[in-house]
Design an enzyme around this catalytic site. Structure first.
Site, PDB file in Angstrom:
ATOM      1  N   MET A  52       0.826  -1.211   0.000  1.00 42.14           N
ATOM      2  CA  MET A  52       0.000   0.000   0.000  1.00 42.14           C
ATOM      3  C   MET A  52       0.862   1.263   0.000  1.00 42.14           C
ATOM      4  SD  MET A  52      -3.212  -0.816  -0.058  1.00 42.14           S
ATOM      5  CE  MET A  52      -4.167   0.552   0.598  1.00 42.14           C
ATOM      6  N   LEU A  62       2.305   1.114   7.941  1.00 40.96           N
ATOM      7  CA  LEU A  62       3.025  -0.050   8.466  1.00 40.96           C
ATOM      8  C   LEU A  62       2.074  -1.188   8.758  1.00 40.96           C
ATOM      9  CD1 LEU A  62       5.222   2.281  10.597  1.00 40.96           C
ATOM     10  CD2 LEU A  62       6.092   0.813   8.745  1.00 40.96           C
ATOM     11  N   THR A 116      -3.419   0.214   9.653  1.00 36.95           N
ATOM     12  CA  THR A 116      -4.579  -0.258  10.430  1.00 36.95           C
ATOM     13  C   THR A 116      -4.046  -0.859  11.721  1.00 36.95           C
ATOM     14  OG1 THR A 116      -5.777  -0.746   8.400  1.00 36.95           O
ATOM     15  CG2 THR A 116      -6.616  -1.732  10.436  1.00 36.95           C
ATOM     16  N   LYS A 121     -12.335   2.157  11.132  1.00 37.55           N
ATOM     17  CA  LYS A 121     -11.678   1.220  10.211  1.00 37.55           C
ATOM     18  C   LYS A 121     -11.877  -0.224  10.683  1.00 37.55           C
ATOM     19  CE  LYS A 121      -8.931  -0.968   7.497  1.00 37.55           C
ATOM     20  NZ  LYS A 121      -8.264  -0.954   6.234  1.00 37.55           N
ATOM     21  N   LYS A 126      -5.106 -10.196  11.400  1.00 39.90           N
ATOM     22  CA  LYS A 126      -4.659  -9.156  12.352  1.00 39.90           C
ATOM     23  C   LYS A 126      -5.812  -8.199  12.674  1.00 39.90           C
ATOM     24  CE  LYS A 126      -3.125  -5.630  10.469  1.00 39.90           C
ATOM     25  NZ  LYS A 126      -3.619  -4.345   9.964  1.00 39.90           N
TER      26      LYS A 126
HETATM   27  P1  NAP Z   1       2.799  -4.957   3.594  1.00 39.69           P
HETATM   28  O1  NAP Z   1       2.908  -4.987   2.129  1.00 39.69           O
HETATM   29  O2  NAP Z   1       3.053  -6.198   4.375  1.00 39.69           O
HETATM   30  O3  NAP Z   1       3.780  -3.802   4.127  1.00 39.69           O
HETATM   31  C1  NAP Z   1       3.989  -3.655   5.491  1.00 39.69           C
HETATM   32  C2  NAP Z   1       5.008  -2.563   5.747  1.00 39.69           C
HETATM   33  O4  NAP Z   1       5.310  -2.559   7.161  1.00 39.69           O
HETATM   34  C3  NAP Z   1       6.328  -2.770   5.021  1.00 39.69           C
HETATM   35  O5  NAP Z   1       6.875  -1.511   4.698  1.00 39.69           O
HETATM   36  C4  NAP Z   1       7.155  -3.476   6.082  1.00 39.69           C
HETATM   37  O6  NAP Z   1       8.554  -3.335   5.894  1.00 39.69           O
HETATM   38  C5  NAP Z   1       6.719  -2.716   7.306  1.00 39.69           C
HETATM   39  N1  NAP Z   1       7.026  -3.411   8.552  1.00 39.69           N
HETATM   40  C6  NAP Z   1       6.484  -4.568   9.004  1.00 39.69           C
HETATM   41  N2  NAP Z   1       7.008  -4.873  10.212  1.00 39.69           N
HETATM   42  C7  NAP Z   1       7.891  -3.896  10.511  1.00 39.69           C
HETATM   43  C8  NAP Z   1       8.735  -3.643  11.619  1.00 39.69           C
HETATM   44  N3  NAP Z   1       8.771  -4.465  12.687  1.00 39.69           N
HETATM   45  N4  NAP Z   1       9.509  -2.550  11.597  1.00 39.69           N
HETATM   46  C9  NAP Z   1       9.481  -1.709  10.539  1.00 39.69           C
HETATM   47  N5  NAP Z   1       8.705  -1.880   9.461  1.00 39.69           N
HETATM   48  C10 NAP Z   1       7.913  -2.969   9.450  1.00 39.69           C
HETATM   49  O7  NAP Z   1       1.355  -4.442   4.067  1.00 39.69           O
HETATM   50  P2  NAP Z   1       0.326  -3.502   3.285  1.00 39.69           P
HETATM   51  O8  NAP Z   1      -0.573  -4.368   2.480  1.00 39.69           O
HETATM   52  O9  NAP Z   1       1.054  -2.392   2.648  1.00 39.69           O
HETATM   53  O10 NAP Z   1      -0.538  -2.963   4.511  1.00 39.69           O
HETATM   54  C11 NAP Z   1      -0.050  -1.927   5.354  1.00 39.69           C
HETATM   55  C12 NAP Z   1      -1.178  -1.529   6.326  1.00 39.69           C
HETATM   56  O11 NAP Z   1      -2.323  -1.090   5.576  1.00 39.69           O
HETATM   57  C13 NAP Z   1      -1.679  -2.666   7.199  1.00 39.69           C
HETATM   58  O12 NAP Z   1      -2.012  -2.150   8.468  1.00 39.69           O
HETATM   59  C14 NAP Z   1      -2.922  -3.165   6.467  1.00 39.69           C
HETATM   60  O13 NAP Z   1      -3.835  -3.797   7.331  1.00 39.69           O
HETATM   61  C15 NAP Z   1      -3.458  -1.881   5.899  1.00 39.69           C
HETATM   62  N6  NAP Z   1      -4.258  -2.001   4.674  1.00 39.69           N
HETATM   63  C16 NAP Z   1      -3.889  -2.865   3.697  1.00 39.69           C
HETATM   64  C17 NAP Z   1      -4.655  -2.948   2.543  1.00 39.69           C
HETATM   65  C18 NAP Z   1      -4.306  -3.891   1.416  1.00 39.69           C
HETATM   66  O14 NAP Z   1      -5.180  -4.113   0.545  1.00 39.69           O
HETATM   67  N7  NAP Z   1      -3.104  -4.442   1.381  1.00 39.69           N
HETATM   68  C19 NAP Z   1      -5.778  -2.145   2.394  1.00 39.69           C
HETATM   69  C20 NAP Z   1      -6.130  -1.251   3.398  1.00 39.69           C
HETATM   70  C21 NAP Z   1      -5.338  -1.181   4.546  1.00 39.69           C
HETATM   71  P3  NAP Z   1       9.356  -4.412   4.962  1.00 39.69           P
HETATM   72  O15 NAP Z   1       9.139  -3.955   3.555  1.00 39.69           O
HETATM   73  O16 NAP Z   1      10.744  -4.300   5.433  1.00 39.69           O
HETATM   74  O17 NAP Z   1       8.750  -5.765   5.240  1.00 39.69           O
END
Ligand code: NAP
Length: 265
Positions: free
Chosen positions: A16, A69, A97, A167, A228
């Protein structure tokens, strides 16, 4: 007279965060990015973003800080690094989220003169790329209206934490709806009905939105993140149906990295 674009620090370039950051760079904002896995910033750096080595370095000169994140642990870990470097007058928008409890924990640690807006989003990677996210905002968004407008449409929810709370309500309704579609299809199969017939007629009734999400192809919201979100909700209220959904979502490790639509397959 046109306003000078605000300097933005964007932390968290996952599925995202990367397309959201790209939209802000495209709008002409000076952009500094940080991601735990540094290589994910390469394409943005090629397009003109600056890359910081640490969260503190990323936010030091920013007018607006945006975090995207994975979960509360990630948000709190990154917060440890960035909070001491925030300047008075900085606006921090957390789009992750993480639920209202984590927002409250972040809020309690803010330096004087820094504001936090909880602004989690509905909509997946396709809408992040096209700037059509639904942004659920807790707190005063007026100072960052131009930035948020580039990412989607803002729904003001109330004071701090209310965006994070709404949310959890909305995403859990979606996840429960998709799980229900999956179970209806299992029942249809057990009764000898064609899957296509069941899916088509479900889509003609009140579950049409859930069928739309369950059959979406442009989304990438991994089952692990959905689980989660259900766990965050279940820590706030007694939710026996969603607790059963959580058990179903986490039963098959092979599904955890797949988009939520995988639960109907
Ligand atoms: P993602 O692709 O798994 O990305 C997660 C991000 O968090 C990455 O930048 C990751 O870094 C970082 N991260 C995870 N653990 C960490 C730590 N301990 N320290 C520092 N950085 C850390 O997830 P996403 O799909 O983008 O989703 C991000 C958020 O948006 C979540 O809360 C999700 O629920 C929400 N969301 C997602 C969607 C969707 O469709 N995907 C839609 C709406 C909302 P690395 O790159 O190093 O792993």
């Amino acid at each position: 007279m046109k306003n000078t674009p605000q300097k933005i620090a964007f932390l968290g370039l996952g599925s995202m965060g990367l397309p959201m950051a790209r939209r802000l760079l495209g709008a002409g904002h000076p952009l500094t990015v940080w991601n735990r896995t540094a290589a994910k910033a390469d394409a943005l750096v090629s397009d003109g973003a600056a890359q910081a080595a640490t969260p503190a370095e990323a936010v030091r000169d920013a007018d607006v800080v945006i975090t995207m994140l994975a979960d509360p642990a990630a948000a709190l870990a990154v917060a440890d690094g960035l909070i001491p470097a925030l300047r008075p007058g900085t606006h921090w928008i957390d789009t992750s989220t993480v639920g209202p409890d984590t927002v409250a924990a972040l809020e309690a640690r803010l330096p004087d003169g820094v504001t936090l807006i909880d602004a989690p989003v509905m909509g997946s990677v396709d809408r992040a790329a096209s700037g059509e996210l639904l942004i659920l905002a807790g707190g005063d968004t007026a100072p960052v209206a131009d930035v948020l407008a580039r990412l989607g449409t803002v729904t003001p929810c109330g004071g701090p934490g209310t965006g994070a709370a709404l949310k959890l309500v909305l995403i859990n309704a979606v996840i429960g709806g998709v799980a229900l579609v999956a179970e209806a299809l299992t029942l249809a199969g057990a009764l000898g009905l064609p899957r296509e017939l069941a899916l088509r007629t479900l889509a003609e009734g009140p579950l049409s939105g859930a069928v739309g999400r369950a059959t979406a192809t442009g989304s990438h919201f991994p089952v692990a993140l959905a689980a989660k979100d259900v766990a965050l909700a279940a820590s706030s209220a007694k939710l026996p149906v969603l607790e059963a959904v959580h058990a179903a979502l986490t039963a098959d490790p092979a599904l955890l990295g797949e988009d939520l639509a995988a639960v109907i397959r």
